[in-house]
Design an enzyme around this catalytic site. Structure first.
Site, PDB file in Angstrom:
ATOM      1  N   HIS A   1       0.803  -1.223   0.000  1.00  0.00           N
ATOM      2  CA  HIS A   1       0.000   0.000   0.000  1.00  0.00           C
ATOM      3  C   HIS A   1       0.834   1.271   0.000  1.00  0.00           C
ATOM      4  O   HIS A   1       0.290   2.362  -0.118  1.00  0.00           O
ATOM      5  CB  HIS A   1      -0.939   0.028   1.212  1.00  0.00           C
TER       6      HIS A   1
HETATM    7  C1  UD1 Z   1      -1.903   5.385   6.296  1.00  0.00           C
HETATM    8  C2  UD1 Z   1      -0.571   5.746   6.987  1.00  0.00           C
HETATM    9  C3  UD1 Z   1       0.433   4.610   6.766  1.00  0.00           C
HETATM   10  C4  UD1 Z   1      -0.144   3.290   7.214  1.00  0.00           C
HETATM   11  C5  UD1 Z   1      -1.457   3.043   6.459  1.00  0.00           C
HETATM   12  C6  UD1 Z   1      -2.089   1.729   6.877  1.00  0.00           C
HETATM   13  C7  UD1 Z   1      -0.024   8.157   6.995  1.00  0.00           C
HETATM   14  C8  UD1 Z   1       0.877   9.164   6.428  1.00  0.00           C
HETATM   15  N1  UD1 Z   1       0.006   6.943   6.400  1.00  0.00           N
HETATM   16  O1  UD1 Z   1      -1.637   5.326   4.914  1.00  0.00           O
HETATM   17  O2  UD1 Z   1       1.588   4.883   7.534  1.00  0.00           O
HETATM   18  O3  UD1 Z   1       0.771   2.266   6.919  1.00  0.00           O
HETATM   19  O4  UD1 Z   1      -2.353   4.126   6.782  1.00  0.00           O
HETATM   20  O5  UD1 Z   1      -3.222   1.481   6.140  1.00  0.00           O
HETATM   21  O6  UD1 Z   1      -0.723   8.413   7.936  1.00  0.00           O
HETATM   22  N2  UD1 Z   1      -8.923   5.080   1.913  1.00  0.00           N
HETATM   23  C9  UD1 Z   1     -10.164   4.501   1.821  1.00  0.00           C
HETATM   24  N3  UD1 Z   1     -10.774   4.136   2.971  1.00  0.00           N
HETATM   25  C10 UD1 Z   1     -10.211   4.317   4.189  1.00  0.00           C
HETATM   26  C11 UD1 Z   1      -8.964   4.922   4.266  1.00  0.00           C
HETATM   27  C12 UD1 Z   1      -8.316   5.291   3.120  1.00  0.00           C
HETATM   28  O7  UD1 Z   1     -10.703   4.332   0.753  1.00  0.00           O
HETATM   29  O8  UD1 Z   1     -10.823   3.939   5.201  1.00  0.00           O
HETATM   30  C13 UD1 Z   1      -8.225   5.459   0.677  1.00  0.00           C
HETATM   31  C14 UD1 Z   1      -8.461   6.877   0.248  1.00  0.00           C
HETATM   32  O9  UD1 Z   1      -8.527   6.860  -1.133  1.00  0.00           O
HETATM   33  C15 UD1 Z   1      -7.226   7.615   0.705  1.00  0.00           C
HETATM   34  C16 UD1 Z   1      -6.168   6.548   0.589  1.00  0.00           C
HETATM   35  O10 UD1 Z   1      -6.827   5.307   0.879  1.00  0.00           O
HETATM   36  O11 UD1 Z   1      -6.952   8.726  -0.063  1.00  0.00           O
HETATM   37  C17 UD1 Z   1      -5.022   6.735   1.517  1.00  0.00           C
HETATM   38  O12 UD1 Z   1      -5.447   6.852   2.878  1.00  0.00           O
HETATM   39  P1  UD1 Z   1      -4.555   7.652   3.942  1.00  0.00           P
HETATM   40  O13 UD1 Z   1      -5.099   7.539   5.297  1.00  0.00           O
HETATM   41  O14 UD1 Z   1      -4.275   9.021   3.428  1.00  0.00           O
HETATM   42  O15 UD1 Z   1      -3.154   6.919   3.888  1.00  0.00           O
HETATM   43  P2  UD1 Z   1      -2.811   5.371   3.851  1.00  0.00           P
HETATM   44  O16 UD1 Z   1      -2.180   5.080   2.558  1.00  0.00           O
HETATM   45  O17 UD1 Z   1      -3.943   4.527   4.280  1.00  0.00           O
END
Ligand code: UD1
Length: 405
Positions: A233
């Site tokens: 991811h």
């Molecule tokens: C975050 C953490 C990362 C961790 C990961 C575990 C930061 C900088 N990164 O990254 O360290 O390893 O979580 O999962 O805090 N999205 C959904 N549903 C959700 C959450 C996210 O669809 O419930 C999608 C959205 O499109 C979003 C993308 O995932 O833009 C990224 O989510 P985000 O929380 O920004 O970062 P992660 O990549 O999940």
């Protein structure tokens, strides 16, 4: 700090890897209450809403026996700046209203840093009273500042008053950065507390049957078909076509030999659609060695733990999974150039593959040829949360005693 009977502790969770780190702390506080030990604690759980899908958040609360958050900020996704700023703005109101004695932040996600910054600058009264800031999983360093998590770690540690360290490298890193040793406590790993607490329950998961990974019949030999488990991811690995393709080519041989089960993060699923990579991820019958990868949605904690425990090999770019496989004695290939968790490599279960297809192929071969003894790193004994709560209460009692003398 004003004199009060109970210490008011506020814990913050935001993203998936936070939930298993906070759950044992909540349990340790609950246990303290149940046994009537000294130092009453009022606990408030705040969820920033960084992760919001049922599969990324709610299911973990159920699996880990976490109570519904007392306060939910409902922040959601956004750019790093927007997400961090939204959390900060909303969290400031919460802090001013709740005035906790101690703020506990965990890990390295945006929610961790956002809440630590707010608490470091807040003032509850004219004398500048603010909560003690405690960072759980302090001191880890990848020395790669292109990772948002590394920025979050460094800054959170600089702002914290209590630094709870999971492995020896953390002690060295914090000493190098000039953090006073009086603030640092080598307590172990609360993520491993959760693993040890829930490993038995994970055996009751039906995920192996659901995925058809259990062998029929009563014959001798392993009753589970050999499979590898994959998670990806990190933006650096999945956000560009070239990087993602390189990894898929790196595991192509593995997928011809083993089933690969791939519970994919929502961002990764989106990239697969964007890049038109669907052909690599057909839903295939188990055991046909077709070279495709079985992609499923994100799994809950117990299902994932169950899959990890029986996997022949885990390929990942996650931080926490490197630690969990070390504790379980399962070989792990980390698709990154560096790790902030060197103890996992020293223990032998984990190896860094880099991000080239050749590096990944070699790492897979290397890990598959070894057998591992389960030898958990120092203090990964299931009691980290207990130590954290004891230290938090002792710190509070010392400070209230000072304030009243
Ligand atoms: C975050 C953490 C990362 C961790 C990961 C575990 C930061 C900088 N990164 O990254 O360290 O390893 O979580 O999962 O805090 N999205 C959904 N549903 C959700 C959450 C996210 O669809 O419930 C999608 C959205 O499109 C979003 C993308 O995932 O833009 C990224 O989510 P985000 O929380 O920004 O970062 P992660 O990549 O999940």
């Amino acid at each position: 700090m004003e004199h009060r009977q109970a210490i008011k502790i506020m814990s913050v969770v935001g993203a998936r890897p936070n939930f298993m780190k906070v759950a044992p702390i909540v349990a340790a506080i609950r246990e303290r209450k149940r046994t009537g030990r000294n130092g009453a604690i009022e606990h408030i759980l705040v969820h920033t809403g960084q992760h919001y899908d049922r599969s990324m958040s709610d299911s973990f609360f159920a699996d880990l026996d976490l109570p519904t958050p007392d306060i939910h900020l409902g922040v959601g996704s956004g750019s790093h700046a927007k997400q961090t700023a939204d959390i900060m703005t909303k969290f400031e109101d919460v802090l001013l209203q709740q005035r906790p004695d101690l703020l506990l932040v965990v890990g390295d996600v945006n929610s961790t840093l956002a809440c630590a910054i707010v608490a470091a600058k807040i003032s509850f009264d004219a004398s500048g009273t603010r909560p003690v800031i405690a960072h759980v999983e302090a001191g880890l360093r990848s020395f790669d500042r292109t990772m948002p998590e590394e920025i979050n770690r460094i800054l959170t540690d600089q702002l914290s008053d209590l630094l709870f360290v999971t492995e020896e490298s953390g002690l060295n890193n914090l000493a190098q950065e000039g953090v006073s040793s009086a603030k640092i406590h080598f307590v172990g790993n609360t993520m491993i507390d959760s693993l040890l607490a829930f490993k038995g329950k994970a055996d009751q998961s039906s995920i192996l049957d659901v995925l058809g990974l259990r062998k029929n019949g009563n014959g001798c030999g392993p009753r589970i078909k050999p499979y590898a488990l994959l998670t990806l991811h990190r933006p650096a690995n999945v956000d560009t076509r070239e990087a993602f393709l390189e990894i898929l080519e790196g595991i192509a041989d593995l997928s011809r030999e083993y089933d690969i089960v791939f519970p994919a993060h929502p961002r990764t699923q989106k990239r697969i659609r964007d890049f038109g990579f669907e052909q690599y991820f057909e839903a295939t019958e188990p055991g046909n060695g077709s070279g495709t990868i079985r992609m499923i949605g994100p799994l809950g904690y117990l299902d994932f733990l169950c899959l990890m425990k029986s996997a022949r090999l885990v390929v990942t770019d996650s931080g926490g999974i490197q630690e969990e496989t070390t504790c379980l004695g399962i070989p792990c290939v980390t698709v990154r150039e560096n790790t902030e968790r060197p103890v996992t490599v020293e223990s032998g279960t984990n190896t860094l593959a880099g991000i080239s297809k050749q590096g990944i192929r070699e790492a897979v071969t290397r890990q598959l040829s070894k057998t591992f003894m389960k030898k958990p790193p120092q203090n990964w004994d299931g009691r980290a949360a207990e130590r954290i709560v004891d230290i938090a209460v002792a710190t509070f009692e010392r400070e209230t005693a000072c304030a009243s003398c």
